[in-house]
Design an enzyme around this catalytic site. Sequence first.
Site, PDB file in Angstrom:
ATOM      1  N   GLU F 233      -9.317  -1.587 -17.090  1.00  0.00           N
ATOM      2  CA  GLU F 233     -10.449  -2.021 -16.284  1.00  0.00           C
ATOM      3  C   GLU F 233     -10.106  -1.982 -14.794  1.00  0.00           C
ATOM      4  O   GLU F 233     -10.330  -2.939 -14.079  1.00  0.00           O
ATOM      5  CB  GLU F 233     -10.908  -3.417 -16.696  1.00  0.00           C
ATOM      6  CG  GLU F 233     -11.385  -3.431 -18.141  1.00  0.00           C
ATOM      7  CD  GLU F 233     -12.236  -4.643 -18.449  1.00  0.00           C
ATOM      8  OE1 GLU F 233     -13.446  -4.539 -18.387  1.00  0.00           O
ATOM      9  OE2 GLU F 233     -11.640  -5.705 -18.741  1.00  0.00           O
ATOM     10  N   HIS F 234      -9.524  -0.887 -14.394  1.00  0.00           N
ATOM     11  CA  HIS F 234      -9.349  -0.649 -12.967  1.00  0.00           C
ATOM     12  C   HIS F 234      -9.197   0.860 -12.780  1.00  0.00           C
ATOM     13  O   HIS F 234      -9.074   1.606 -13.766  1.00  0.00           O
ATOM     14  CB  HIS F 234      -8.127  -1.396 -12.409  1.00  0.00           C
ATOM     15  CG  HIS F 234      -6.823  -0.946 -12.979  1.00  0.00           C
ATOM     16  ND1 HIS F 234      -6.153  -1.639 -13.970  1.00  0.00           N
ATOM     17  CD2 HIS F 234      -6.062   0.153 -12.743  1.00  0.00           C
ATOM     18  CE1 HIS F 234      -5.050  -1.015 -14.294  1.00  0.00           C
ATOM     19  NE2 HIS F 234      -4.972   0.096 -13.570  1.00  0.00           N
ATOM     20  N   ALA F 235      -9.226   1.275 -11.536  1.00  0.00           N
ATOM     21  CA  ALA F 235      -8.963   2.680 -11.216  1.00  0.00           C
ATOM     22  C   ALA F 235      -7.853   2.727 -10.172  1.00  0.00           C
ATOM     23  O   ALA F 235      -7.486   1.705  -9.580  1.00  0.00           O
ATOM     24  CB  ALA F 235     -10.228   3.350 -10.684  1.00  0.00           C
ATOM     25  N   GLY F 280     -10.373   3.326 -16.004  1.00  0.00           N
ATOM     26  CA  GLY F 280      -9.807   3.403 -17.353  1.00  0.00           C
ATOM     27  C   GLY F 280      -9.850   2.062 -18.060  1.00  0.00           C
ATOM     28  O   GLY F 280      -9.551   1.020 -17.462  1.00  0.00           O
TER      29      GLY F 280
END
Lengths: 322, 322, 322, 322, 322, 322
Positions: F233-235, F280
């Site tokens: 839950e980050h890029a 992702g």
Amino acid sequence: MKQPHIHPQSLCETAHVGAGTRVWAFAHVLPGARIGADCNICDGVFVENDVVVGDRVTVKCGVQLWDGVTIEDDVFIGPNATFTNDPFPRSRVRPAGFARTVVRAGASIGANSTILPGVEIGGGAMVGAGAVVTRPVPPNAIVVGNPARVTGYAAVPGSGPPRPASAASPAGSGAPLPGRTELGVGGASLHELRLFRDPRGELSVGELGRELPFTPRRFFLVSGVPGHEVRGEHAHRSCEQFLVCARGSCRVLLDDGHDRREVTLDRPSLGVHMPAMIWGTQYRYSPDAVLLVFASGHYDPDDYVSAYEEFRKLAAGRAVGA
Amino acid sequence: MKQPHIHPQSLCETAHVGAGTRVWAFAHVLPGARIGADCNICDGVFVENDVVVGDRVTVKCGVQLWDGVTIEDDVFIGPNATFTNDPFPRSRVRPAGFARTVVRAGASIGANSTILPGVEIGGGAMVGAGAVVTRPVPPNAIVVGNPARVTGYAAVPGSGPPRPASAASPAGSGAPLPGRTELGVGGASLHELRLFRDPRGELSVGELGRELPFTPRRFFLVSGVPGHEVRGEHAHRSCEQFLVCARGSCRVLLDDGHDRREVTLDRPSLGVHMPAMIWGTQYRYSPDAVLLVFASGHYDPDDYVSAYEEFRKLAAGRAVGA
Amino acid sequence: MKQPHIHPQSLCETAHVGAGTRVWAFAHVLPGARIGADCNICDGVFVENDVVVGDRVTVKCGVQLWDGVTIEDDVFIGPNATFTNDPFPRSRVRPAGFARTVVRAGASIGANSTILPGVEIGGGAMVGAGAVVTRPVPPNAIVVGNPARVTGYAAVPGSGPPRPASAASPAGSGAPLPGRTELGVGGASLHELRLFRDPRGELSVGELGRELPFTPRRFFLVSGVPGHEVRGEHAHRSCEQFLVCARGSCRVLLDDGHDRREVTLDRPSLGVHMPAMIWGTQYRYSPDAVLLVFASGHYDPDDYVSAYEEFRKLAAGRAVGA
Amino acid sequence: MKQPHIHPQSLCETAHVGAGTRVWAFAHVLPGARIGADCNICDGVFVENDVVVGDRVTVKCGVQLWDGVTIEDDVFIGPNATFTNDPFPRSRVRPAGFARTVVRAGASIGANSTILPGVEIGGGAMVGAGAVVTRPVPPNAIVVGNPARVTGYAAVPGSGPPRPASAASPAGSGAPLPGRTELGVGGASLHELRLFRDPRGELSVGELGRELPFTPRRFFLVSGVPGHEVRGEHAHRSCEQFLVCARGSCRVLLDDGHDRREVTLDRPSLGVHMPAMIWGTQYRYSPDAVLLVFASGHYDPDDYVSAYEEFRKLAAGRAVGA
Amino acid sequence: MKQPHIHPQSLCETAHVGAGTRVWAFAHVLPGARIGADCNICDGVFVENDVVVGDRVTVKCGVQLWDGVTIEDDVFIGPNATFTNDPFPRSRVRPAGFARTVVRAGASIGANSTILPGVEIGGGAMVGAGAVVTRPVPPNAIVVGNPARVTGYAAVPGSGPPRPASAASPAGSGAPLPGRTELGVGGASLHELRLFRDPRGELSVGELGRELPFTPRRFFLVSGVPGHEVRGEHAHRSCEQFLVCARGSCRVLLDDGHDRREVTLDRPSLGVHMPAMIWGTQYRYSPDAVLLVFASGHYDPDDYVSAYEEFRKLAAGRAVGA
Amino acid sequence: MKQPHIHPQSLCETAHVGAGTRVWAFAHVLPGARIGADCNICDGVFVENDVVVGDRVTVKCGVQLWDGVTIEDDVFIGPNATFTNDPFPRSRVRPAGFARTVVRAGASIGANSTILPGVEIGGGAMVGAGAVVTRPVPPNAIVVGNPARVTGYAAVPGSGPPRPASAASPAGSGAPLPGRTELGVGGASLHELRLFRDPRGELSVGELGRELPFTPRRFFLVSGVPGHEVRGEHAHRSCEQFLVCARGSCRVLLDDGHDRREVTLDRPSLGVHMPAMIWGTQYRYSPDAVLLVFASGHYDPDDYVSAYEEFRKLAAGRAVGA
């Protein structure tokens, strides 16, 4: 004296509405209902005839109280919480009598939960939002899920962590017990037993009457308890108990009527001493749990207190007398 | 007096061969060995110097007795059974001293078994054919496999099944205990405890001093015992014990020096009472077994008898005195 | 005629040694033993009196053949392989009679293996080196380990892989069965049943008499077979069978007296058809295996052939007659 | 020069027996055998023709050395240890050639063990008493059981415990790596990676080239390794490796040709750095083990050293050159 | 003729309300809705246009009936039960057409349950309070939980326990079958097969046409059924079936259109015979369940009756004709 | 300009209702509420004061929006969906402040679901009917059950299946990578690693910088993730990643701000390459899952984008700039 506030777009057909109570728009109360003082009956609530509501009760929107429902004082009922009164409803088939559902004082019924007919929600209990309650809820228990299971017990406000062991010692010995920690609830204490480990296995040992506070006259072994079951739920007038989880783990709630504390027994070398007049509850048994209990007296049915309300009163009386 | 029979095609270099002993062809006995009477030393056996063999011993073909091996009376050693005396042998590296291996009286060493250095094979024990013995074998135990594990105990010839309960009763009570079965070994007995089952689990209970024969002063919990381990293996001079397998199962061997009996404890409602002067052994613990033991006395190291031979003598003395 | 060769440093006390047999140094044969022709009795072998050895048998060094042992023709006995004849040996306690051990023709006894008393080693069987044989070994079986377990069956030299299905068809139908593969053993065949899979589970189906070769008059379900057990081990004179492993897996050995083939049944959509006069054996059951068997006839004890030697003879007779 | 000592009651038919060697009673050595110096050939040993025995070898009673067996220097062979040379022996069926069995220098073959045909026992290896060896034994490995499995590696005499981390640092960085412990074997080191745990799981992390000693050019993941398998068993001329057991556990043996050390990788936050010219072996994989390996170079078959003897020589050469 | 009762504080915009129906306060019925006779539409119910409600239907407070919902006669809909008509609702995105939800006659929809779009609730079914129904509910099934699973089937009032076996016997045999118990549903019966147990496993056997009532022409094996799946749910016009749970367990519901009975098949020696014209349902498969089914006829799609309503009519016709 | 439509039998006390919005019968909106344009506020809905509702929002019957609830544009709220604003409600005990619940733009709240206080429902997320939401719901996630768990992610309309590998190759190499499949999301790709299997286990291998697209500077191992957890839950702004599930399985969602695609990593020979600027998410970890991640850069907190809204904006900017 405060008057009830009846919204003009509600239908309040009963005369028994206590002072300070508010009935909001689109709510409908049938003539036979009795509602206490300082309640809040929100928009769209429906109350049938054979219903009693105590004082200071909040009933949020979308709730119906059917014939057979009793709500004691200080209860909170969340929005869309749904009561029932017929276990096998069929249209146009009226059961001989409705199952009675009682919500004890101070309980909280979560939003959108479902309460099956005839269950009792114990005092101070908390039903989680969305829970489907299919069996009675013990006093102060927290239940969640579908079907609802006990996941814990509501805390007593202001109760602190366990205090270190006092200088207390078993009767007559004059010396403190080793490995003992006072729990601050009715004289209960945790005991670390001596543990010996080697490649041949492990052995925990307790000298009864020396390391442990009494000589037992009875023992029992509890096993095969489903994980969602709650056992115990009674107090003894004079019998003391000592509990060890010989395998697996379980949680033990101790309640002296004033304070509550919970301990997890998770190894064969940890025991808890429950003096008389502790309301004891065991739950969250692991699948392999074996609980070993020593009791200081032989079996005596008159020694049991099985109703929590009675226990509360007895405990209060003792506290006053002490 | 009978002379030993020495086969002309053997090499018997010792003078210490007892009367009636036969030494067969191709056997070779070195000068320092001492061999008792009425033995049978078969073809091809090899006996080193620092070896003592008792009376009435059979040594079958293909066996070697190395320096450090002692064989007591009445031992049978099967063909190709192999002894050793160096745990980490390297060629031409002679250890400071050889591990001593002792085979106690009446034991039987199976064909083609292997005995690692320094172990003691208890009296009356039976090593299975092909077993690889890596640790001491208790008296009368039967061991098989690679590595060898205890699978049972050799029966006492003529011992019958458990007798029904006598009219015996706990001290002073005057009434027989319910659910009790005499085991016929030193006063030991099996006890069926009361068992209560319902959907919330099962509970077995014992009233101490009433249903059970004494009031405990100590308890211990044994768990995590590997399946191949043997525990207990001692007797008490005065302490009584009561054993319950609170979960899983184990076998309990009771031996009063004269009779032996074995019981399987496999449920929390079955207990066994071991009076004083019982040599007790527990084995074949299931992986989840939890053994609960009550003892009638506080811990006292002087109360223990830890050597089986000493126990046998004490038990014999008591029997005479009784 | 060839004479036996008796090494001058052996002790051969029997007159019954067949032509061409060699007895090597330090071997010792007692007077009552009977040894066939063209055998090889190696260094240090010991043979007691009540022993019969067939023709073309090899007995390697370090082996003893005790009273009660019978060795049929063409058997190989590896070095240090150890026989026994008393299940519970005690020194100087001679049993009433010795258990009889028989090694059938063509078997091979691995080096340093141990054979417990009274077992029969089937014809053509192969006992692995170091194995400890505690129970009878089926004909042609391969056993290894301590205790020894069947791990396979010795191949018939020259037997090839399964041939593709012939044009054979069930009696009277005139059309070949789909999914059928001939096994090349007594008319036996493998059958792929139709299989349907979807999220609700899987279903395999067989139309009896159409897809399968006969209409059953009996069925049985076999389960709970310990992994080391061998089942079957018989033939039928006229009854046909169809086997499916409904869950788990097992191996099926088919033997028509001339050829052998092994198949693994490991899914509910694979069946094997065993016509009459197939010696069938099932083994290596997985713990969860359930074997479903259809039989073409009702139960008839006279239809069973339970001794492999008898079966071999019957099969040979049929082959000649055909 | 010392002469061999040949016991008069032995049969020694070869002329090739080294100085100082003793051949004892009832031993039988065939004409083609070659036996080195300072050996000890005990009572009843049998040696065939196509056999080579090195120097300082001990062969205890009851052993046979068959055609095809080679014993290097300094080997110990325990009593009744049994060699073989035909994997599927049938009487009177002579295989085309015998499988060759080699016992490398310094190995020890346990009493009553069984060695299957054609296996190689590595240098310094130790076969436990009663073991049944069915596959090659790595150098220095300890194997026990039936079938024999690697349970450990023989210690190098005098090797101490791991030393604390030196001031060593990755090439060029000038600063020591955190969490590093030197292993004292060829520059190898243990590395504690940073580990973060929370209710969502656990995460271990390594900064490559900073916390770890090199930047990888290749990685591989090893899984599904049966518990009795041994992997690795090679060295690299120039490639470095870093190993982490991402799940489960395994043991890693590091050998620089002079010292050996073993570490257990049992958590995803523990890695071991193996510089070039370390003979690495991994074994005792838990069933769920996943081994993650980083390599400093791309795959290059010329970088591998796969024979331990070659590795020993290379390592010795480097040590001299250094 | 009775008139409907429309509460003055409701909004009833349709003209199609049957005689004797009551519409209570704050309920809102849109113009296109059609409501039958003798219904009860409680406070706050909302009914859209494309809705049909049968006779004698109860709709409790807090329920909405959306476009696409059809409620047949005699249905009960508990308070706050929630219907839906769009599987992936997005605001202001109107699907091409609404999924149609049908609640068949006599069903009961539990309080606060949720019905996903497009499912059909079978006649007489009972949806538990708080259930979330994500797939069709079979006739008479009881479903509970989130997601809802079948836990049983509603009883037929007045149906008693299984009767003992009558003197019935297989066609032509003239003798009763052993181990048979009549189930009292369309001639169905339970059969105890002969069971043999020994240390090699267990074997259950049935002689087809003798002990079992017909000779099979087809068999199938069902496995891998998820525990929440329901299989069967059809009847045969002429084919008979015999079901055995070869491993694990499942429940079988038998319904002849008039009576229903449920049996649990939980051992390989228990079978149930289903004559033609029984609506059969299997559910609560254990994870390891393997159901073996014999059928008396080859596969014939025309023999299947797959709609319960059609079956009911056929069964009624037969009963009349009989 | 369109006016709101306020039903005469509703109570709409606020002046802030947007154009085109409809408020239906028996709905009640308190004076402080702010409602956007083109909304649909159905029968019986109740809206408190401290509530903001965006444009084009649908609120179905039986819903209450309490103080503290914010509903963004284009949200759908199903019938009887229930919000809350007090985690431990007790009657007449008003918390210091209400937990704020936010439903992001485009989300859909299922019928009869329950939303616990203070959670945020991500943009485009879909809460299943009957779900009990106890924790934040990621953007676009689909959650169902009690308690609600992520079971998938809502599809982007029109996104097709993975395309076959383009001619793309790692930077500078000029040659395509073997076993690579483009995923069509921000340059991400699937990679089949080489896999070697033999009886000793299995080994998958990747040459970094050759077969895989970059040389890692960091790796991490993730394990012990509960099945209901969502990780990632980050890029990253510039860091690339390569993920392999070394054991077990998990799902990986890749989102470039425009397209989304999901892959299941379920074997150690399958990796996924995530270039920079991919959002992702990993979820549905199997209990034994071990996720191995390589990163192209050392740890840099400034490289993380942790808020999805910010990522969407950055991604949109890049797309424009590109």
